[in-house]
Enzyme design. Sequence first.
Site, short mmCIF file in Angstrom:
data_model
loop_
_atom_site.label_atom_id
_atom_site.label_comp_id
_atom_site.label_asym_id
_atom_site.label_seq_id
_atom_site.Cartn_x
_atom_site.Cartn_y
_atom_site.Cartn_z
N HIS A 4 0.84 -1.20 0.00
CA HIS A 4 0.00 0.00 0.00
C HIS A 4 0.87 1.25 0.00
O HIS A 4 0.61 2.22 -0.73
CB HIS A 4 -0.93 -0.03 1.22
CG HIS A 4 -1.83 1.14 1.32
ND1 HIS A 4 -1.67 2.09 2.30
CD2 HIS A 4 -2.89 1.54 0.58
CE1 HIS A 4 -2.60 3.01 2.17
NE2 HIS A 4 -3.35 2.70 1.12
N GLU A 51 2.35 1.68 -3.41
CA GLU A 51 1.29 2.14 -4.33
C GLU A 51 1.09 3.65 -4.20
O GLU A 51 0.99 4.36 -5.20
CB GLU A 51 0.00 1.38 -4.05
CG GLU A 51 -1.21 1.89 -4.80
CD GLU A 51 -2.32 2.35 -3.88
OE1 GLU A 51 -2.82 3.49 -4.07
OE2 GLU A 51 -2.71 1.58 -2.99
N HIS A 52 1.05 4.17 -2.98
CA HIS A 52 0.91 5.61 -2.76
C HIS A 52 2.14 6.36 -3.29
O HIS A 52 2.02 7.37 -3.97
CB HIS A 52 0.78 5.90 -1.26
CG HIS A 52 -0.61 5.93 -0.77
ND1 HIS A 52 -1.21 7.06 -0.30
CD2 HIS A 52 -1.54 4.95 -0.64
CE1 HIS A 52 -2.44 6.80 0.09
NE2 HIS A 52 -2.66 5.51 -0.10
N GLU A 86 4.41 10.95 2.34
CA GLU A 86 3.41 9.90 2.11
C GLU A 86 3.16 9.08 3.37
O GLU A 86 2.06 8.63 3.62
CB GLU A 86 3.82 9.03 0.94
CG GLU A 86 2.66 8.42 0.22
CD GLU A 86 1.61 9.44 -0.20
OE1 GLU A 86 0.41 9.14 -0.04
OE2 GLU A 86 1.94 10.52 -0.70
N GLU A 140 -4.61 8.12 7.07
CA GLU A 140 -5.56 7.19 6.47
C GLU A 140 -5.89 6.04 7.44
O GLU A 140 -7.04 5.62 7.55
CB GLU A 140 -4.95 6.64 5.18
CG GLU A 140 -5.91 6.14 4.17
CD GLU A 140 -5.22 5.77 2.86
OE1 GLU A 140 -4.28 4.94 2.87
OE2 GLU A 140 -5.62 6.29 1.82
#
Length: 168
Positions: free
Chosen positions: A48, A51-52, A121, A128
């Site tokens: 994840h 991916e970000h 990030e 998140e």
Amino acid sequence: MENYRKSVLPSGITVCSEFIPSAYSVIIGVYITVGSRDEDEKKAGISHFTEHSIFKGTKNRTEKEISLAIESRGGYLNASTSREWTSLYVHVLPEEVDLALDILADLIENPEFSENALEAERAVILQEIKMFNDSPESLLFDYTFKSTFGDNHPLARLIMGTAESVNN
């Protein structure tokens, strides 16, 4: 399904395509068969996180150039991570297919992963995770996986990881 086709290129890459005569746009997705099920506890959320971070710039384009290349032409570029894969996808008009393929290839082949971008990030992903933990629907979904597969099963792992693993 006569409009659907699956081919395997000499490189081993599988290409699936579907022709929809009434559609006047193209969606291209790249699916990498790595997700949260492939991570150990220390690296939980790394798919994840990657991916970000992949959108933060490449050797050829800045973050802004990546975004504007597609969005300024009315397209849409995004990504997602699941337990079983990580995907990047773009939705464009047919005349933008070459550009879309070039952007996707650049993201996959030339990500830069600068220290500043990774730290920025990391903060986004930690936020998140907090939002996820405040969402009963999201928590219920993950608890269902844990109760179905058991705490130690790869499919019970959290896609985003934990605050601890993301900080590591």
